[in-house]
Motif scaffolding. Sequence first.
Motif, PDB file in Angstrom:
ATOM      1  N   LEU A  35       0.826  -1.206   0.000  1.00 55.72           N
ATOM      2  CA  LEU A  35       0.000   0.000   0.000  1.00 55.72           C
ATOM      3  C   LEU A  35       0.863   1.261   0.000  1.00 55.72           C
ATOM      4  O   LEU A  35       0.612   2.199  -0.765  1.00 55.72           O
ATOM      5  CB  LEU A  35      -0.921  -0.008   1.224  1.00 55.72           C
ATOM      6  CG  LEU A  35      -1.794   1.233   1.436  1.00 55.72           C
ATOM      7  CD1 LEU A  35      -2.710   1.455   0.237  1.00 55.72           C
ATOM      8  CD2 LEU A  35      -2.607   1.097   2.718  1.00 55.72           C
ATOM      9  N   LEU A  36       1.894   1.279   0.840  1.00 55.53           N
ATOM     10  CA  LEU A  36       2.782   2.442   0.889  1.00 55.53           C
ATOM     11  C   LEU A  36       3.515   2.630  -0.437  1.00 55.53           C
ATOM     12  O   LEU A  36       3.698   3.764  -0.905  1.00 55.53           O
ATOM     13  CB  LEU A  36       3.791   2.272   2.027  1.00 55.53           C
ATOM     14  CG  LEU A  36       3.220   2.351   3.453  1.00 55.53           C
ATOM     15  CD1 LEU A  36       4.306   2.065   4.471  1.00 55.53           C
ATOM     16  CD2 LEU A  36       2.589   3.710   3.703  1.00 55.53           C
ATOM     17  N   ALA A  37       3.939   1.522  -1.045  1.00 58.64           N
ATOM     18  CA  ALA A  37       4.614   1.614  -2.342  1.00 58.64           C
ATOM     19  C   ALA A  37       3.676   2.175  -3.407  1.00 58.64           C
ATOM     20  O   ALA A  37       4.072   3.010  -4.235  1.00 58.64           O
ATOM     21  CB  ALA A  37       5.128   0.240  -2.761  1.00 58.64           C
ATOM     22  N   LEU A  38       2.418   1.748  -3.372  1.00 56.62           N
ATOM     23  CA  LEU A  38       1.434   2.234  -4.342  1.00 56.62           C
ATOM     24  C   LEU A  38       1.184   3.729  -4.148  1.00 56.62           C
ATOM     25  O   LEU A  38       1.095   4.490  -5.123  1.00 56.62           O
ATOM     26  CB  LEU A  38       0.131   1.455  -4.179  1.00 56.62           C
ATOM     27  CG  LEU A  38      -0.896   1.559  -5.307  1.00 56.62           C
ATOM     28  CD1 LEU A  38      -0.313   1.010  -6.606  1.00 56.62           C
ATOM     29  CD2 LEU A  38      -2.164   0.799  -4.937  1.00 56.62           C
ATOM     30  N   VAL A  39       1.088   4.154  -2.886  1.00 57.52           N
ATOM     31  CA  VAL A  39       0.898   5.577  -2.600  1.00 57.52           C
ATOM     32  C   VAL A  39       2.087   6.388  -3.122  1.00 57.52           C
ATOM     33  O   VAL A  39       1.915   7.456  -3.714  1.00 57.52           O
ATOM     34  CB  VAL A  39       0.719   5.800  -1.084  1.00 57.52           C
ATOM     35  CG1 VAL A  39       0.794   7.287  -0.740  1.00 57.52           C
ATOM     36  CG2 VAL A  39      -0.604   5.215  -0.610  1.00 57.52           C
ATOM     37  N   ALA A  40       3.295   5.875  -2.901  1.00 56.95           N
ATOM     38  CA  ALA A  40       4.489   6.582  -3.356  1.00 56.95           C
ATOM     39  C   ALA A  40       4.513   6.710  -4.880  1.00 56.95           C
ATOM     40  O   ALA A  40       4.860   7.768  -5.432  1.00 56.95           O
ATOM     41  CB  ALA A  40       5.737   5.852  -2.872  1.00 56.95           C
ATOM     42  N   VAL A  41       4.143   5.640  -5.570  1.00 59.91           N
ATOM     43  CA  VAL A  41       4.140   5.658  -7.034  1.00 59.91           C
ATOM     44  C   VAL A  41       3.142   6.694  -7.556  1.00 59.91           C
ATOM     45  O   VAL A  41       3.451   7.514  -8.432  1.00 59.91           O
ATOM     46  CB  VAL A  41       3.802   4.267  -7.591  1.00 59.91           C
ATOM     47  CG1 VAL A  41       3.523   4.339  -9.100  1.00 59.91           C
ATOM     48  CG2 VAL A  41       4.936   3.288  -7.320  1.00 59.91           C
ATOM     49  N   PHE A  42       1.925   6.673  -7.012  1.00 57.62           N
ATOM     50  CA  PHE A  42       0.902   7.612  -7.492  1.00 57.62           C
ATOM     51  C   PHE A  42       1.222   9.049  -7.078  1.00 57.62           C
ATOM     52  O   PHE A  42       0.861   9.995  -7.783  1.00 57.62           O
ATOM     53  CB  PHE A  42      -0.470   7.213  -6.968  1.00 57.62           C
ATOM     54  CG  PHE A  42      -1.068   6.030  -7.688  1.00 57.62           C
ATOM     55  CD1 PHE A  42      -1.018   5.945  -9.062  1.00 57.62           C
ATOM     56  CD2 PHE A  42      -1.690   5.013  -6.989  1.00 57.62           C
ATOM     57  CE1 PHE A  42      -1.563   4.866  -9.742  1.00 57.62           C
ATOM     58  CE2 PHE A  42      -2.247   3.930  -7.643  1.00 57.62           C
ATOM     59  CZ  PHE A  42      -2.183   3.852  -9.021  1.00 57.62           C
ATOM     60  N   ALA A  43       1.878   9.231  -5.922  1.00 53.80           N
ATOM     61  CA  ALA A  43       2.263  10.586  -5.503  1.00 53.80           C
ATOM     62  C   ALA A  43       3.223  11.212  -6.498  1.00 53.80           C
ATOM     63  O   ALA A  43       3.219  12.436  -6.711  1.00 53.80           O
ATOM     64  CB  ALA A  43       2.890  10.541  -4.115  1.00 53.80           C
ATOM     65  N   LEU A  44       4.044  10.370  -7.137  1.00 55.86           N
ATOM     66  CA  LEU A  44       5.004  10.862  -8.124  1.00 55.86           C
ATOM     67  C   LEU A  44       4.410  10.931  -9.527  1.00 55.86           C
ATOM     68  O   LEU A  44       4.750  11.826 -10.304  1.00 55.86           O
ATOM     69  CB  LEU A  44       6.243   9.962  -8.140  1.00 55.86           C
ATOM     70  CG  LEU A  44       7.089   9.931  -6.860  1.00 55.86           C
ATOM     71  CD1 LEU A  44       8.170   8.875  -6.980  1.00 55.86           C
ATOM     72  CD2 LEU A  44       7.692  11.304  -6.588  1.00 55.86           C
ATOM     73  N   ALA A  45       3.528   9.974  -9.844  1.00 62.15           N
ATOM     74  CA  ALA A  45       3.068   9.859 -11.225  1.00 62.15           C
ATOM     75  C   ALA A  45       1.714  10.505 -11.499  1.00 62.15           C
ATOM     76  O   ALA A  45       1.446  10.927 -12.635  1.00 62.15           O
ATOM     77  CB  ALA A  45       3.007   8.378 -11.621  1.00 62.15           C
ATOM     78  N   ALA A  46       0.851  10.574 -10.489  1.00 64.23           N
ATOM     79  CA  ALA A  46      -0.506  11.077 -10.715  1.00 64.23           C
ATOM     80  C   ALA A  46      -0.628  12.515 -10.224  1.00 64.23           C
ATOM     81  O   ALA A  46      -0.293  12.806  -9.071  1.00 64.23           O
ATOM     82  CB  ALA A  46      -1.520  10.189  -9.987  1.00 64.23           C
TER      83      ALA A  46
END
Length: 316
Positions: free
Chosen positions: A10-21
């Motif tokens: 979940l934390l990894a997904l949040v980090a990815v979307f924080a950078l990409a979305a």
Amino acid sequence: MGEAGIGVALLALVAVFALAAPHFATRANLTHIATEITLNTMLAVGMTFVILVGGIDLSVGAVMALSAVVSGEVLTSGGLSPSVAVLLAVLVAAAVGMVCGLVNGFVSEHWKVPSFIVTLGMLNMARGAALQYTDAKTLYDFPPGFGRFGTATLLGVPALFWIALSMVAVGHVVLTRTVFGRLVFAIGGNEEAVRLSGHRTGVVKVAVFVIAGFAVGIAAVTYMARLSIASPIIGGGYELSAIAAVVIGGASLSGGKGSMVGTLLGACLLGVLTNGLLLMGVSDFQRQIITGAVIVVAVVVDHYRGRLARRLTPLG
């Protein structure tokens, strides 16, 4: 890794979307995510109990619609003060959900019919009853205070999400700190052994469906508070989202394994995934494909994790 592994994902997904979305990490969007996952979290709490005993409930979406329209009728009937009407509406919604859960559990256990079939029948009956009860019309014009609560916040978090967290906390205590909770896990692991030890497994299995029905009733009131409507067509596909949250949270569909914390994390992961993909401009069809793939991966990972645990058990 269990819950820790889900949390890391979940934390990894949040980090990815924080950078990409774009705009994902804004306070407004995070509040929106919390609001969006509230319903699924509530439904998944009840679904966790059912899945832990090796059952399944496909009727939660339709039962939610039935609970909503009956409760909405109370709110719009007039003759009651707003506070009394709201309290009575909550009680009625919970009662409707629990009665439907009782029917599901009793028929499944008494006649030994797979819960998949029983709840599929209840899905159609509840949906039809909701449409018949309202003549396929949407109810609205609820007390103003009821709608205001649906949009209220506490400490910057939607008030309705706090209710969902409270349900998760109560469910966690029941499963981990009570005899009933231990029986739920034991029945999912080996029902025959529990029965031979002198426990009435049928009562427990019926009770988990009643608990699921109660959660559905609360979710129905939550939906009404958010949107200030009660429609007989709401809840379509909600049962699949609830099952997905429980499975992604580490529960086994064969029963005996799972947790409320994992269910909460699973619901959060689904909510973050849906929101992030939406902000990135991914189409609805593609989001469905990706979400389905995540569920399949979760089931496969659980399968291999179970095999690994069985291999390491003798070494312990």
